[in-house]
Motif scaffolding. Structure first.
Motif, PDB file in Angstrom:
ATOM      1  N   LYS A  48       0.831  -1.205   0.000  1.00  0.00           N
ATOM      2  CA  LYS A  48       0.000   0.000   0.000  1.00  0.00           C
ATOM      3  C   LYS A  48       0.871   1.262   0.000  1.00  0.00           C
ATOM      4  O   LYS A  48       0.497   2.287  -0.580  1.00  0.00           O
ATOM      5  CB  LYS A  48      -0.943  -0.013   1.197  1.00  0.00           C
ATOM      6  CG  LYS A  48      -2.026  -1.086   1.095  1.00  0.00           C
ATOM      7  CD  LYS A  48      -2.884  -1.173   2.333  1.00  0.00           C
ATOM      8  CE  LYS A  48      -3.781   0.043   2.472  1.00  0.00           C
ATOM      9  NZ  LYS A  48      -4.760  -0.124   3.576  1.00  0.00           N
ATOM     10  N   GLY A  52       0.631   4.224  -2.649  1.00  0.00           N
ATOM     11  CA  GLY A  52       0.551   5.604  -2.194  1.00  0.00           C
ATOM     12  C   GLY A  52       1.612   6.487  -2.826  1.00  0.00           C
ATOM     13  O   GLY A  52       1.341   7.636  -3.196  1.00  0.00           O
ATOM     14  N   ARG A  55       0.542   7.252  -6.385  1.00  0.00           N
ATOM     15  CA  ARG A  55      -0.518   8.265  -6.428  1.00  0.00           C
ATOM     16  C   ARG A  55       0.045   9.662  -6.160  1.00  0.00           C
ATOM     17  O   ARG A  55      -0.306  10.625  -6.849  1.00  0.00           O
ATOM     18  CB  ARG A  55      -1.618   7.918  -5.427  1.00  0.00           C
ATOM     19  CG  ARG A  55      -2.354   6.621  -5.770  1.00  0.00           C
ATOM     20  CD  ARG A  55      -3.457   6.321  -4.780  1.00  0.00           C
ATOM     21  NE  ARG A  55      -4.558   7.264  -4.948  1.00  0.00           N
ATOM     22  CZ  ARG A  55      -5.235   7.812  -3.936  1.00  0.00           C
ATOM     23  NH1 ARG A  55      -4.887   7.544  -2.681  1.00  0.00           N
ATOM     24  NH2 ARG A  55      -6.230   8.642  -4.183  1.00  0.00           N
ATOM     25  N   ASP A 238      -5.166   3.289  -1.030  1.00  0.00           N
ATOM     26  CA  ASP A 238      -3.873   2.927  -1.611  1.00  0.00           C
ATOM     27  C   ASP A 238      -3.795   1.446  -1.949  1.00  0.00           C
ATOM     28  O   ASP A 238      -2.817   0.753  -1.647  1.00  0.00           O
ATOM     29  CB  ASP A 238      -2.721   3.323  -0.673  1.00  0.00           C
ATOM     30  CG  ASP A 238      -2.518   4.818  -0.598  1.00  0.00           C
ATOM     31  OD1 ASP A 238      -2.900   5.516  -1.556  1.00  0.00           O
ATOM     32  OD2 ASP A 238      -1.973   5.300   0.405  1.00  0.00           O
TER      33      ASP A 238
END
Length: 371
Positions: A48, A52, A55, A238
């Motif tokens: 995750k 993240g 992103r 995420d």
């Protein structure tokens, strides 16, 4: 003894494919890092964390306007075409098509029963079609770059305040400047400018697009894999709806770090502009070649297409160079043209483009591909 091209002419890296594209050595090295969370659940904290970072990296690279969100989903851009038909198009769409991929994207919305009409703005391969603001259209669809033909479209918003502009940036995102505020959904696959693998789509969505998706998916039956509301919900955590290829996430994250550290999108745009300009100038200087896209305004910076006269057999030259490790310069298969299609994505070095062109010159002068 068979003819062999001198080794000192060859590119350092001979990968010029338009997808999958060249992967940098640093991306491969990231996969061999013993701390890489390959083999862990995609809902674990280490994975995750990578999502993240992707992103946040996309947000930084594209300088996203306030309220825009980065969404990831399983499957490639072709799956997203169907997801857009299910989750984004309300009842009437307009699609600009000027090549194989833009036509496929448009057909996805034509097939669904709740879409009353898809108005097509069409142009022959090698030229461009541009959307036109029309009353009653709720969604405008077009590619920034048509990968099959090497045509680059300007990115502009169409329609009134209730219409959405959806742009396929699959082969241009990360290599060409774009004003994200001119779009409501800007999506792409990572196997082009991001030098990674397929099987994933990434989209930047405006607040208006997210509101439309939330409303339509509450009113319609949408398969989970095509439900963009589920993709949004998972991305906010995420993660992706289903298990992604963690190795792909690692390569994307490493590429984003390199892009940002190298100067961001402006620097990537400069790289692709330099390489593509070299190809076009080379073609214009040859008496037997010409850029397939006649209008320089719409020539792609990331996928260059060069036609040759009948006296040069490009398939024979391509096959000859392939034996020397120079690969994937063939035209898109459905075009059936005597052509080279040479990618100039950010990962492709200018010096390798120069070497490739020298190799083609040498092959022609040596009689390869001549009747």
């Amino acid at each position: 003894m068979s003819v062999q091209i001198p080794s000192d002419l060859l590119p350092h890296d001979g990968r010029f494919g338009s997808g999958p594209s060249k992967v940098r050595a640093a991306q491969i090295a990231r996969l061999s890092d013993p701390t890489a969370p390959i083999g862990q659940s995609h809902r674990s904290a280490p994975v995750k964390s990578i999502v993240g970072s992707i992103r946040s990296g996309i947000s930084e690279l594209f300088n996203l306007p306030a309220g825009y969100e980065v969404v990831l989903g399983n499957g490639g851009a072709s799956l997203l075409w169907d997801a857009i038909a299910f989750s984004v198009v309300e009842s009437r769409a307009q699609a600009a098509t000027f090549g194989e991929f833009s036509a496929k994207a448009a057909r996805a919305s034509v097939k669904v029963p709740w879409v009353e009409a898809v108005e097509l703005v069409q142009a022959d391969p090698g030229s461009i079609a541009l959307c036109q603001t029309t009353d009653g259209i709720d969604t405008y669809l077009y590619p920034q770059n048509e990968t099959s033909t090497g045509v680059l479209s300007p990115v502009s918003r169409f329609g009134g305040p209730d219409a959405l502009t959806v742009v396929d940036g699959t082969s241009s995102a990360g290599g060409v400047l774009v004003e994200i505020a001119s779009t409501d959904i800007y999506y792409f696959s990572p196997q082009k400018c991001f030098g990674s693998d397929g099987g994933l789509w990434i989209a930047v969505m405006s607040p208006r697009a997210i509101e439309r998706i939330e409303r339509l998916t509450s009113e319609r039956w949408v398969p989970d894999v095509l439900n963009l509301k589920l993709a949004i919900d998972n991305s906010r955590k995420d993660q992706t709806l289903n298990t992604p290829a963690v190795s792909n996430l690692l390569m994307i994250a490493q590429q984003l770090s390199w892009m940002i550290e190298s100067g961001g999108l402006a620097a990537m745009n400069a790289r692709t502009a330099s390489s593509s300009s070299l190809v076009y100038k080379w073609a214009e200087a040859r008496p037997d070649a010409t850029p397939f896209v006649s209008d320089p305004t719409y020539r792609s910076q990331v996928v260059t297409t060069i036609d040759f006269d009948d006296g040069v057999a490009t398939p024979a030259i391509s096959a000859f160079l392939r034996h020397a490790g120079v690969v994937d310069i063939d035209p898109y298969r459905s075009l059936h043209r005597n052509q080279f299609r040479i990618s100039t994505f950010p990962n492709v070095e200018l010096s390798d483009v120069q070497a490739l062109l020298a190799c083609i010159d040498w092959a022609i002068e040596a009689g390869i591909g001549r009747s």
